[in-house]
Design a protein around this motif. Sequence first.
Motif, PDB file in Angstrom:
ATOM      1  N   LEU A  98       0.826  -1.208   0.000  1.00  0.00           N
ATOM      2  CA  LEU A  98       0.000   0.000   0.000  1.00  0.00           C
ATOM      3  C   LEU A  98       0.866   1.265   0.000  1.00  0.00           C
ATOM      4  O   LEU A  98       0.556   2.231  -0.691  1.00  0.00           O
ATOM      5  CB  LEU A  98      -0.948  -0.005   1.199  1.00  0.00           C
ATOM      6  CG  LEU A  98      -2.018   1.086   1.208  1.00  0.00           C
ATOM      7  CD1 LEU A  98      -2.926   0.962  -0.010  1.00  0.00           C
ATOM      8  CD2 LEU A  98      -2.825   0.995   2.488  1.00  0.00           C
ATOM      9  N   ALA A  99       1.974   1.235   0.737  1.00  0.00           N
ATOM     10  CA  ALA A  99       2.888   2.384   0.766  1.00  0.00           C
ATOM     11  C   ALA A  99       3.518   2.636  -0.603  1.00  0.00           C
ATOM     12  O   ALA A  99       3.930   3.757  -0.914  1.00  0.00           O
ATOM     13  CB  ALA A  99       3.976   2.169   1.811  1.00  0.00           C
ATOM     14  N   VAL A 100       3.550   1.612  -1.432  1.00  0.00           N
ATOM     15  CA  VAL A 100       4.106   1.730  -2.783  1.00  0.00           C
ATOM     16  C   VAL A 100       3.040   2.150  -3.785  1.00  0.00           C
ATOM     17  O   VAL A 100       3.290   2.985  -4.654  1.00  0.00           O
ATOM     18  CB  VAL A 100       4.745   0.384  -3.212  1.00  0.00           C
ATOM     19  CG1 VAL A 100       5.104   0.386  -4.684  1.00  0.00           C
ATOM     20  CG2 VAL A 100       5.961   0.077  -2.361  1.00  0.00           C
ATOM     21  N   THR A 101       1.842   1.598  -3.683  1.00  0.00           N
ATOM     22  CA  THR A 101       0.833   1.797  -4.723  1.00  0.00           C
ATOM     23  C   THR A 101      -0.123   2.962  -4.478  1.00  0.00           C
ATOM     24  O   THR A 101      -0.673   3.504  -5.428  1.00  0.00           O
ATOM     25  CB  THR A 101       0.009   0.514  -4.923  1.00  0.00           C
ATOM     26  OG1 THR A 101      -0.596   0.138  -3.677  1.00  0.00           O
ATOM     27  CG2 THR A 101       0.886  -0.614  -5.454  1.00  0.00           C
ATOM     28  N   ASP A 102      -0.333   3.352  -3.238  1.00  0.00           N
ATOM     29  CA  ASP A 102      -1.213   4.474  -2.934  1.00  0.00           C
ATOM     30  C   ASP A 102      -0.452   5.783  -3.164  1.00  0.00           C
ATOM     31  O   ASP A 102       0.588   6.020  -2.542  1.00  0.00           O
ATOM     32  CB  ASP A 102      -1.695   4.377  -1.482  1.00  0.00           C
ATOM     33  CG  ASP A 102      -2.614   5.513  -1.105  1.00  0.00           C
ATOM     34  OD1 ASP A 102      -2.097   6.536  -0.579  1.00  0.00           O
ATOM     35  OD2 ASP A 102      -3.830   5.382  -1.319  1.00  0.00           O
ATOM     36  N   LYS A 105       0.382   7.912   0.040  1.00  0.00           N
ATOM     37  CA  LYS A 105       1.367   7.253   0.908  1.00  0.00           C
ATOM     38  C   LYS A 105       2.749   7.219   0.242  1.00  0.00           C
ATOM     39  O   LYS A 105       3.760   7.392   0.893  1.00  0.00           O
ATOM     40  CB  LYS A 105       0.910   5.843   1.263  1.00  0.00           C
ATOM     41  CG  LYS A 105      -0.300   5.815   2.181  1.00  0.00           C
ATOM     42  CD  LYS A 105      -0.659   4.394   2.537  1.00  0.00           C
ATOM     43  CE  LYS A 105      -1.895   4.324   3.391  1.00  0.00           C
ATOM     44  NZ  LYS A 105      -1.776   4.966   4.677  1.00  0.00           N
ATOM     45  N   ARG A 106       2.766   6.985  -1.054  1.00  0.00           N
ATOM     46  CA  ARG A 106       4.045   6.920  -1.772  1.00  0.00           C
ATOM     47  C   ARG A 106       4.766   8.264  -1.757  1.00  0.00           C
ATOM     48  O   ARG A 106       5.983   8.323  -1.627  1.00  0.00           O
ATOM     49  CB  ARG A 106       3.833   6.429  -3.201  1.00  0.00           C
ATOM     50  CG  ARG A 106       5.134   6.166  -3.941  1.00  0.00           C
ATOM     51  CD  ARG A 106       4.945   5.556  -5.312  1.00  0.00           C
ATOM     52  NE  ARG A 106       4.145   6.379  -6.187  1.00  0.00           N
ATOM     53  CZ  ARG A 106       2.917   6.074  -6.600  1.00  0.00           C
ATOM     54  NH1 ARG A 106       2.329   4.958  -6.208  1.00  0.00           N
ATOM     55  NH2 ARG A 106       2.261   6.884  -7.407  1.00  0.00           N
ATOM     56  N   ARG A 107       4.027   9.353  -1.860  1.00  0.00           N
ATOM     57  CA  ARG A 107       4.651  10.686  -1.832  1.00  0.00           C
ATOM     58  C   ARG A 107       5.379  10.952  -0.522  1.00  0.00           C
ATOM     59  O   ARG A 107       6.327  11.732  -0.484  1.00  0.00           O
ATOM     60  CB  ARG A 107       3.609  11.764  -2.087  1.00  0.00           C
ATOM     61  CG  ARG A 107       3.330  11.977  -3.562  1.00  0.00           C
ATOM     62  CD  ARG A 107       2.526  13.240  -3.813  1.00  0.00           C
ATOM     63  NE  ARG A 107       1.220  13.230  -3.188  1.00  0.00           N
ATOM     64  CZ  ARG A 107       0.113  12.734  -3.744  1.00  0.00           C
ATOM     65  NH1 ARG A 107       0.173  12.209  -4.948  1.00  0.00           N
ATOM     66  NH2 ARG A 107      -1.033  12.770  -3.108  1.00  0.00           N
ATOM     67  N   ASP A 108       4.951  10.287   0.568  1.00  0.00           N
ATOM     68  CA  ASP A 108       5.618  10.474   1.862  1.00  0.00           C
ATOM     69  C   ASP A 108       7.085  10.051   1.822  1.00  0.00           C
ATOM     70  O   ASP A 108       7.931  10.663   2.449  1.00  0.00           O
ATOM     71  CB  ASP A 108       4.904   9.683   2.969  1.00  0.00           C
ATOM     72  CG  ASP A 108       3.562  10.271   3.331  1.00  0.00           C
ATOM     73  OD1 ASP A 108       3.313  11.452   2.993  1.00  0.00           O
ATOM     74  OD2 ASP A 108       2.761   9.547   3.950  1.00  0.00           O
ATOM     75  N   TRP A 109       7.405   9.001   1.100  1.00  0.00           N
ATOM     76  CA  TRP A 109       8.775   8.493   1.079  1.00  0.00           C
ATOM     77  C   TRP A 109       9.432   8.560  -0.306  1.00  0.00           C
ATOM     78  O   TRP A 109      10.624   8.310  -0.434  1.00  0.00           O
ATOM     79  CB  TRP A 109       8.830   7.049   1.621  1.00  0.00           C
ATOM     80  CG  TRP A 109       8.104   6.039   0.772  1.00  0.00           C
ATOM     81  CD1 TRP A 109       6.762   5.791   0.741  1.00  0.00           C
ATOM     82  CD2 TRP A 109       8.679   5.149  -0.179  1.00  0.00           C
ATOM     83  NE1 TRP A 109       6.470   4.821  -0.169  1.00  0.00           N
ATOM     84  CE2 TRP A 109       7.628   4.392  -0.750  1.00  0.00           C
ATOM     85  CE3 TRP A 109       9.988   4.905  -0.614  1.00  0.00           C
ATOM     86  CZ2 TRP A 109       7.836   3.418  -1.721  1.00  0.00           C
ATOM     87  CZ3 TRP A 109      10.192   3.926  -1.590  1.00  0.00           C
ATOM     88  CH2 TRP A 109       9.125   3.199  -2.118  1.00  0.00           C
ATOM     89  N   LEU A 115       6.832   8.591 -11.096  1.00  0.00           N
ATOM     90  CA  LEU A 115       6.229   7.270 -11.282  1.00  0.00           C
ATOM     91  C   LEU A 115       4.782   7.361 -11.751  1.00  0.00           C
ATOM     92  O   LEU A 115       4.018   8.187 -11.267  1.00  0.00           O
ATOM     93  CB  LEU A 115       6.271   6.475  -9.982  1.00  0.00           C
ATOM     94  CG  LEU A 115       7.632   5.989  -9.526  1.00  0.00           C
ATOM     95  CD1 LEU A 115       7.532   5.365  -8.143  1.00  0.00           C
ATOM     96  CD2 LEU A 115       8.212   5.006 -10.518  1.00  0.00           C
ATOM     97  N   ARG A 116       4.419   6.447 -12.656  1.00  0.00           N
ATOM     98  CA  ARG A 116       3.044   6.299 -13.116  1.00  0.00           C
ATOM     99  C   ARG A 116       2.718   4.807 -13.039  1.00  0.00           C
ATOM    100  O   ARG A 116       3.338   3.986 -13.723  1.00  0.00           O
ATOM    101  CB  ARG A 116       2.912   6.834 -14.539  1.00  0.00           C
ATOM    102  CG  ARG A 116       1.498   6.940 -15.044  1.00  0.00           C
ATOM    103  CD  ARG A 116       1.406   7.652 -16.397  1.00  0.00           C
ATOM    104  NE  ARG A 116       2.278   7.064 -17.428  1.00  0.00           N
ATOM    105  CZ  ARG A 116       3.433   7.596 -17.850  1.00  0.00           C
ATOM    106  NH1 ARG A 116       3.895   8.718 -17.336  1.00  0.00           N
ATOM    107  NH2 ARG A 116       4.133   7.015 -18.809  1.00  0.00           N
ATOM    108  N   LEU A 117       1.757   4.454 -12.189  1.00  0.00           N
ATOM    109  CA  LEU A 117       1.397   3.052 -11.976  1.00  0.00           C
ATOM    110  C   LEU A 117       0.861   2.427 -13.247  1.00  0.00           C
ATOM    111  O   LEU A 117      -0.021   2.985 -13.902  1.00  0.00           O
ATOM    112  CB  LEU A 117       0.350   2.949 -10.854  1.00  0.00           C
ATOM    113  CG  LEU A 117      -0.070   1.537 -10.444  1.00  0.00           C
ATOM    114  CD1 LEU A 117       1.098   0.773  -9.832  1.00  0.00           C
ATOM    115  CD2 LEU A 117      -1.234   1.606  -9.450  1.00  0.00           C
ATOM    116  N   SER A 125       3.125  -7.281  -5.982  1.00  0.00           N
ATOM    117  CA  SER A 125       3.919  -6.591  -6.993  1.00  0.00           C
ATOM    118  C   SER A 125       3.231  -5.328  -7.491  1.00  0.00           C
ATOM    119  O   SER A 125       2.020  -5.163  -7.331  1.00  0.00           O
ATOM    120  CB  SER A 125       4.209  -7.516  -8.182  1.00  0.00           C
ATOM    121  OG  SER A 125       3.007  -7.850  -8.849  1.00  0.00           O
ATOM    122  N   ALA A 126       4.030  -4.480  -8.095  1.00  0.00           N
ATOM    123  CA  ALA A 126       3.531  -3.281  -8.775  1.00  0.00           C
ATOM    124  C   ALA A 126       4.534  -2.931  -9.863  1.00  0.00           C
ATOM    125  O   ALA A 126       5.741  -3.145  -9.703  1.00  0.00           O
ATOM    126  CB  ALA A 126       3.375  -2.124  -7.794  1.00  0.00           C
TER     127      ALA A 126
END
Length: 182
Positions: A98-102, A105-109, A115-117, A125-126
């Motif tokens: 979730l920290a990777v795909t949301d 949340k991703r903007r936090d770290w 990045l574009r999902l 995976s993502a």
Amino acid sequence: MPPRRQRDRVSEDALTDRTGRGWDDWFALLDAWGGTGRNHTEIAAHLRDEHGVDGWWAQTVAVAYEQERGMREAHQQADGFTVNASKTINADAAAVHLAVTDDRKRRDWLADAPLRLRTARAPKSARFDWGDHARVNVFVVARGESRCSIQIEHSRLESADDVEPTREYWRARLDDLKSRLE
């Protein structure tokens, strides 16, 4: 003959166990066949079709041969250069995914990443586009109830000079992610 590039190479024992030959034997066999005048696909197919080497091992031998003979640089793929980074985190796989795909949340770290999902398979995976050309693949592997590893593969880098700075970038970003989730 250029110096050996063994840093990322499978061990001699593992290669011999799985293919019946060691590095020097494979390289001599490919030299006698005219391997330096062939492309990667031809080398791998020759190993598979003429010598019965399984697909992954044929690819491994072909890449090592190309590197050994100066036909390919370390980390070089057909579409550019690829680098990997990983980290073990004391958090469950779903939280890391979730920290990777949301986006929030991703903007936090990972605030500065273009990045574009593309696709995501929770919690494993993502896949992302990085800017206009590069790709980033993320793999999350559960290592128990509240522990997992995250692996980043950043591919389609333009040059060998991009490999180490990109690896350091991802190591720092993964350290930040870990500090936020543990």
